[in-house]
Write a protein that holds these residues in place. Structure first.
Motif, PDB file in Angstrom:
ATOM      1  N   ASP A  97       8.799   6.762  -7.115  1.00 59.47           N
ATOM      2  CA  ASP A  97      10.216   6.487  -7.390  1.00 59.47           C
ATOM      3  C   ASP A  97      11.094   7.043  -6.274  1.00 59.47           C
ATOM      4  O   ASP A  97      12.008   6.382  -5.797  1.00 59.47           O
ATOM      5  N   SER A  98      10.804   8.284  -5.867  1.00 60.36           N
ATOM      6  CA  SER A  98      11.708   8.876  -4.871  1.00 60.36           C
ATOM      7  C   SER A  98      11.460   8.302  -3.468  1.00 60.36           C
ATOM      8  O   SER A  98      12.413   8.106  -2.709  1.00 60.36           O
ATOM      9  N   ILE A  99      10.224   7.960  -3.150  1.00 61.75           N
ATOM     10  CA  ILE A  99       9.951   7.307  -1.850  1.00 61.75           C
ATOM     11  C   ILE A  99      10.724   5.983  -1.780  1.00 61.75           C
ATOM     12  O   ILE A  99      11.403   5.678  -0.796  1.00 61.75           O
ATOM     13  N   LEU A 100      10.653   5.208  -2.867  1.00 60.54           N
ATOM     14  CA  LEU A 100      11.318   3.890  -2.864  1.00 60.54           C
ATOM     15  C   LEU A 100      12.831   4.040  -2.838  1.00 60.54           C
ATOM     16  O   LEU A 100      13.534   3.287  -2.161  1.00 60.54           O
ATOM     17  N   GLU A 101      13.318   5.037  -3.555  1.00 60.25           N
ATOM     18  CA  GLU A 101      14.771   5.253  -3.542  1.00 60.25           C
ATOM     19  C   GLU A 101      15.252   5.560  -2.129  1.00 60.25           C
ATOM     20  O   GLU A 101      16.244   5.005  -1.656  1.00 60.25           O
ATOM     21  N   ASN A 102      14.507   6.427  -1.431  1.00 55.21           N
ATOM     22  CA  ASN A 102      14.881   6.758  -0.049  1.00 55.21           C
ATOM     23  C   ASN A 102      14.844   5.545   0.870  1.00 55.21           C
ATOM     24  O   ASN A 102      15.577   5.476   1.846  1.00 55.21           O
ATOM     25  N   LEU A 103      13.966   4.599   0.543  1.00 53.08           N
ATOM     26  CA  LEU A 103      13.843   3.403   1.382  1.00 53.08           C
ATOM     27  C   LEU A 103      14.792   2.295   0.910  1.00 53.08           C
ATOM     28  O   LEU A 103      14.825   1.207   1.478  1.00 53.08           O
ATOM     29  N   GLY A 104      15.543   2.559  -0.168  1.00 52.90           N
ATOM     30  CA  GLY A 104      16.459   1.552  -0.721  1.00 52.90           C
ATOM     31  C   GLY A 104      15.719   0.390  -1.377  1.00 52.90           C
ATOM     32  O   GLY A 104      16.169  -0.755  -1.330  1.00 52.90           O
ATOM     33  N   LYS A 105      14.559   0.688  -1.953  1.00 46.96           N
ATOM     34  CA  LYS A 105      13.773  -0.375  -2.595  1.00 46.96           C
ATOM     35  C   LYS A 105      13.544  -0.047  -4.052  1.00 46.96           C
ATOM     36  O   LYS A 105      13.710   1.092  -4.464  1.00 46.96           O
ATOM     37  N   GLU A 106      13.090  -1.054  -4.812  1.00 41.46           N
ATOM     38  CA  GLU A 106      12.647  -0.753  -6.168  1.00 41.46           C
ATOM     39  C   GLU A 106      11.474  -1.632  -6.560  1.00 41.46           C
ATOM     40  O   GLU A 106      11.209  -2.647  -5.927  1.00 41.46           O
ATOM     41  N   LEU A 107      10.770  -1.196  -7.620  1.00 38.33           N
ATOM     42  CA  LEU A 107       9.634  -1.974  -8.114  1.00 38.33           C
ATOM     43  C   LEU A 107      10.140  -3.156  -8.928  1.00 38.33           C
ATOM     44  O   LEU A 107      11.077  -3.013  -9.706  1.00 38.33           O
ATOM     45  N   GLN A 108       9.471  -4.328  -8.759  1.00 33.10           N
ATOM     46  CA  GLN A 108       9.799  -5.466  -9.637  1.00 33.10           C
ATOM     47  C   GLN A 108       8.909  -5.453 -10.869  1.00 33.10           C
ATOM     48  O   GLN A 108       9.269  -5.999 -11.901  1.00 33.10           O
ATOM     49  N   GLY A 109       7.724  -4.884 -10.738  1.00 29.01           N
ATOM     50  CA  GLY A 109       6.849  -4.896 -11.909  1.00 29.01           C
ATOM     51  C   GLY A 109       5.607  -4.058 -11.718  1.00 29.01           C
ATOM     52  O   GLY A 109       5.218  -3.747 -10.582  1.00 29.01           O
ATOM     53  N   VAL A 110       5.007  -3.675 -12.843  1.00 28.90           N
ATOM     54  CA  VAL A 110       3.760  -2.917 -12.858  1.00 28.90           C
ATOM     55  C   VAL A 110       2.798  -3.681 -13.760  1.00 28.90           C
ATOM     56  O   VAL A 110       3.086  -3.876 -14.939  1.00 28.90           O
ATOM     57  N   ILE A 111       1.695  -4.119 -13.181  1.00 26.14           N
ATOM     58  CA  ILE A 111       0.723  -4.889 -13.961  1.00 26.14           C
ATOM     59  C   ILE A 111      -0.479  -4.001 -14.233  1.00 26.14           C
ATOM     60  O   ILE A 111      -1.049  -3.424 -13.301  1.00 26.14           O
ATOM     61  N   CYS A 112      -0.843  -3.878 -15.498  1.00 25.07           N
ATOM     62  CA  CYS A 112      -1.995  -3.044 -15.852  1.00 25.07           C
ATOM     63  C   CYS A 112      -3.126  -3.935 -16.372  1.00 25.07           C
ATOM     64  O   CYS A 112      -2.983  -4.621 -17.379  1.00 25.07           O
ATOM     65  N   LEU A 113      -4.248  -3.927 -15.635  1.00 20.11           N
ATOM     66  CA  LEU A 113      -5.427  -4.700 -16.036  1.00 20.11           C
ATOM     67  C   LEU A 113      -6.216  -3.918 -17.075  1.00 20.11           C
ATOM     68  O   LEU A 113      -6.377  -2.703 -16.940  1.00 20.11           O
ATOM     69  N   GLN A 114      -6.717  -4.626 -18.105  1.00 20.63           N
ATOM     70  CA  GLN A 114      -7.412  -3.935 -19.186  1.00 20.63           C
ATOM     71  C   GLN A 114      -8.697  -4.626 -19.577  1.00 20.63           C
ATOM     72  O   GLN A 114      -8.748  -5.857 -19.648  1.00 20.63           O
ATOM     73  N   ALA A 115      -9.745  -3.827 -19.793  1.00 19.09           N
ATOM     74  CA  ALA A 115     -11.019  -4.375 -20.275  1.00 19.09           C
ATOM     75  C   ALA A 115     -11.789  -3.239 -20.947  1.00 19.09           C
ATOM     76  O   ALA A 115     -11.596  -2.069 -20.605  1.00 19.09           O
ATOM     77  N   PRO A 116     -12.657  -3.564 -21.896  1.00 22.56           N
ATOM     78  CA  PRO A 116     -13.435  -2.527 -22.582  1.00 22.56           C
ATOM     79  C   PRO A 116     -14.321  -1.745 -21.605  1.00 22.56           C
ATOM     80  O   PRO A 116     -14.800  -2.311 -20.619  1.00 22.56           O
ATOM     81  N   GLU A 117     -14.540  -0.469 -21.916  1.00 19.13           N
ATOM     82  CA  GLU A 117     -15.257   0.382 -20.958  1.00 19.13           C
ATOM     83  C   GLU A 117     -16.702  -0.049 -20.711  1.00 19.13           C
ATOM     84  O   GLU A 117     -17.212   0.133 -19.611  1.00 19.13           O
ATOM     85  N   GLU A 118     -17.389  -0.647 -21.707  1.00 21.40           N
ATOM     86  CA  GLU A 118     -18.776  -1.100 -21.443  1.00 21.40           C
ATOM     87  C   GLU A 118     -18.758  -2.160 -20.350  1.00 21.40           C
ATOM     88  O   GLU A 118     -19.654  -2.216 -19.501  1.00 21.40           O
ATOM     89  N   VAL A 119     -17.722  -3.009 -20.380  1.00 19.14           N
ATOM     90  CA  VAL A 119     -17.592  -4.052 -19.359  1.00 19.14           C
ATOM     91  C   VAL A 119     -17.386  -3.394 -17.982  1.00 19.14           C
ATOM     92  O   VAL A 119     -17.979  -3.796 -16.985  1.00 19.14           O
ATOM     93  N   LEU A 120     -16.593  -2.341 -17.954  1.00 24.80           N
ATOM     94  CA  LEU A 120     -16.283  -1.687 -16.674  1.00 24.80           C
ATOM     95  C   LEU A 120     -17.531  -1.036 -16.082  1.00 24.80           C
ATOM     96  O   LEU A 120     -17.776  -1.132 -14.876  1.00 24.80           O
ATOM     97  N   VAL A 121     -18.321  -0.386 -16.928  1.00 23.55           N
ATOM     98  CA  VAL A 121     -19.541   0.271 -16.432  1.00 23.55           C
ATOM     99  C   VAL A 121     -20.475  -0.785 -15.836  1.00 23.55           C
ATOM    100  O   VAL A 121     -21.031  -0.602 -14.745  1.00 23.55           O
ATOM    101  N   GLU A 122     -20.586  -1.918 -16.503  1.00 22.85           N
ATOM    102  CA  GLU A 122     -21.474  -2.972 -16.000  1.00 22.85           C
ATOM    103  C   GLU A 122     -20.946  -3.548 -14.676  1.00 22.85           C
ATOM    104  O   GLU A 122     -21.705  -3.799 -13.744  1.00 22.85           O
ATOM    105  N   ARG A 123     -19.632  -3.726 -14.597  1.00 17.95           N
ATOM    106  CA  ARG A 123     -19.064  -4.265 -13.354  1.00 17.95           C
ATOM    107  C   ARG A 123     -19.272  -3.310 -12.190  1.00 17.95           C
ATOM    108  O   ARG A 123     -19.615  -3.716 -11.086  1.00 17.95           O
ATOM    109  N   LEU A 124     -19.051  -2.020 -12.454  1.00 17.06           N
ATOM    110  CA  LEU A 124     -19.125  -1.058 -11.337  1.00 17.06           C
ATOM    111  C   LEU A 124     -20.566  -0.815 -10.910  1.00 17.06           C
ATOM    112  O   LEU A 124     -20.851  -0.701  -9.719  1.00 17.06           O
TER     113      LEU A 124
END
Ligand code: AP5
Ligand code: MG
Ligand code: ZN
Length: 215
Positions: A97-124
């Motif tokens: 937040d403070s880095i962006l404020e100093n640069l005169g910028k802001e976030l348009q959005g935050v996207i959070c990807l979600q999946a069950p942990e068994e799926v994540l262990v298999e993917r990794l």
């Protein structure tokens, strides 16, 4: 467009970020990738970060925030950026937040990807990465045409050091609570978009593109 793509290890941040960054012509800034480049080049920062990454722990906030501050001052971020894997703690979110404020910028959005942990262990545990160009593969879900070789550049495919099963479990444990805290932080700011990342990669990409078109 200034976007954060977050989510637990293995949700597909890197896989999706490469496609989205190209589509919107913005740089893909992945803290994990920057750390790995520094480890490979044996810089001082790389040496400091290596021990944490190998153990599946977070690199201390002061190292991570200083690195991102420097990166966001680069001119290629003038038309936007896609952050992959930063912030991961509330301290990092406040620093952003403070880095962006100093640069005169802001976030348009935050996207959070979600999946069950068994799926994540298999993917990794099945992930393989091109040692030359960094492209992601998966031994079951997106195998290369020829075993162990990158389709795009012919480079050798490697397994990441921190993708061993016990380290994967530690990474999930370390990130679980922090991810929830960040989701609340961005929900309160009305920036959070949650996306089910358990379908196949193309389906996830279409959902993300639809969200980003609205930003
Ligand atoms: P980082 O490199 O960011 O690792 P991570 O967060 O653990 O996430 P990954 O890169 O493992 O997963 P991803 O979500 O990108 O998934 P991917 O697309 O590759 O960080 C590494 C380390 O650096 C951290 O542990 C920490 O030590 C340090 N660090 C980094 N940022 C930090 C920060 N801000 N603060 C402190 N420390 C920090 O996909 C995974 C696999 O699944 C691939 O094989 C892929 O082909 C496959 N796949 C992807 N999508 C799908 C799908 N939809 N269906 C089937 N398979 C899929
Ligand atoms: Mg990644
Ligand atoms: Zn390659």
């Amino acid at each position: 467009m200034n976007i954060v793509l977050m989510g637990l290890p293995g949700t597909g941040k890197g896989t999706q970020a490469v496609i989205l960054a190209e589509k919107f012509s913005i740089p893909h800034i992945a803290t994990g990738d920057i750390f790995r480049e520094n480890i490979e080049k044996a810089t001082e920062m790389g040496r400091k970060a290596a021990q944490y990454i190998k153990a599946g722990e977070l690199v201390p906030d002061e190292i991570t925030c200083a690195m991102i501050e420097k990166r966001l001052e680069e001119p290629d971020t003038d038309n936007g950026f896609l952050l992959d894997g930063f912030p991961r703690t509330l301290v990092q979110a406040a620093a952003l937040d403070s880095i962006l404020e100093n640069l005169g910028k802001e976030l348009q959005g935050v996207i959070c990807l979600q999946a069950p942990e068994e799926v994540l262990v298999e993917r990794l545990s099945g992930r393989r990465v091109c040692s030359n160009c960094g492209t992601n593969y998966h031994i079951r879900f997106s195998p290369p045409e020829e075993g162990g070789i990158c389709d795009l550049c012919g480079g050798e495919l490697m397994q990441r050091d921190d993708d061993r099963e016990e380290t994967v479990r530690r990474r999930l444990q370390v990130n679980r609570g922090k991810t929830l805290e960040l989701e609340s932080y961005y929900r309160e700011k009305d920036l959070l978009q949650q996306v089910d990342a358990s379908p196949d990669p193309k389906t996830v990409t279409s959902k993300l593109l639809a969200i980003m078109e609205r930003f």
